[in-house]
Design a protein around this motif. Structure first.
Motif, mmCIF file in Angstrom:
data_model
loop_
_atom_site.group_PDB
_atom_site.id
_atom_site.type_symbol
_atom_site.label_atom_id
_atom_site.label_comp_id
_atom_site.label_asym_id
_atom_site.label_seq_id
_atom_site.Cartn_x
_atom_site.Cartn_y
_atom_site.Cartn_z
ATOM 1 N N ILE A 9 0.788 -0.981 0.163
ATOM 2 C CA ILE A 9 -0.069 -0.078 -0.059
ATOM 3 C C ILE A 9 0.798 1.295 0.048
ATOM 4 N N ALA A 10 1.822 1.260 0.810
ATOM 5 C CA ALA A 10 2.761 2.273 1.021
ATOM 6 C C ALA A 10 3.388 2.819 -0.321
ATOM 7 N N ALA A 11 3.975 1.508 -0.941
ATOM 8 C CA ALA A 11 4.437 1.673 -2.397
ATOM 9 C C ALA A 11 3.539 2.378 -3.581
ATOM 10 N N LEU A 12 2.134 1.815 -3.369
ATOM 11 C CA LEU A 12 1.295 2.291 -4.389
ATOM 12 C C LEU A 12 0.888 3.706 -4.209
ATOM 13 N N ARG A 13 0.666 3.841 -2.897
ATOM 14 C CA ARG A 13 0.455 5.444 -2.512
ATOM 15 C C ARG A 13 1.477 6.349 -3.122
ATOM 16 N N THR A 14 2.635 6.011 -3.123
ATOM 17 C CA THR A 14 3.747 6.588 -3.620
ATOM 18 C C THR A 14 3.845 6.715 -5.181
#
Length: 158
Positions: A9-14
């Motif tokens: 999720i953190a990677a996709l939010r970035t």
């Protein structure tokens, strides 16, 4: 949801355009395993969509205002929220505590258009008055909050 899901999720939010292979490299899984996890996160409603981040100035929306909506005594919040959702210039709507029932972010081309938008907001049934703050500049917005990738801290109060 485990630590790997949170890292995905953190990677996709970035960067929502990462390939499954790139995501896999970042979180230590195969592309197919990441694809399966992303599908489960989407199905569970954790990931609700993907979108392009656009410079408002580049698309002619040079004026941003934050508008507090003060309700009438008899206002129905759901009806007011539905009416706010009908206005294309209302980009975001937040239900808030305090004197105001909602704070909305309005984006328009000009100050004249902002004035017309405020008139439309004030004519919504259930709106008593508005309080506007015109944004002079935006330092940052829409940044992903990825500080809690590991999940909430464990409780220590027994």
């Amino acid at each position: 949801m485990d630590t790997v899901d949170r890292r995905i999720i953190a990677a996709l939010r970035t960067n929502g355009r990462l390939t499954y292979a790139d995501l896999g490299r970042q979180v230590g899984l195969s592309a197919s395993a990441v694809h399966e996890r992303v599908g489960k996160l989407e199905a569970a409603g954790v990931i609700t969509g993907y979108h392009a981040v656009v410079d408002p100035m580049a698309v002619g929306l040079g004026v941003t205002a934050l508008v507090g909506i003060h309700p009438t005594d008899t206002a129905d919040d759901e009806d007011v929220a539905a009416a706010l959702a009908e206005l294309p210039e209302v980009e975001s709507c937040y239900r808030v505590a305090g004197d105001e029932a909602f704070v909305v972010k309005v984006r328009v081309a000009t100050v004249d258009e902002l004035e017309r938008s405020l008139g439309r907001l004030r004519r919504i049934n259930g709106v008593a008055r508005t309080r506007s703050t015109v944004v002079l500049s935006t330092r940052f917005e829409g940044r992903p909050n990825v500080s809690d990738v590991e999940g909430p801290a464990p409780r220590t109060d027994g």
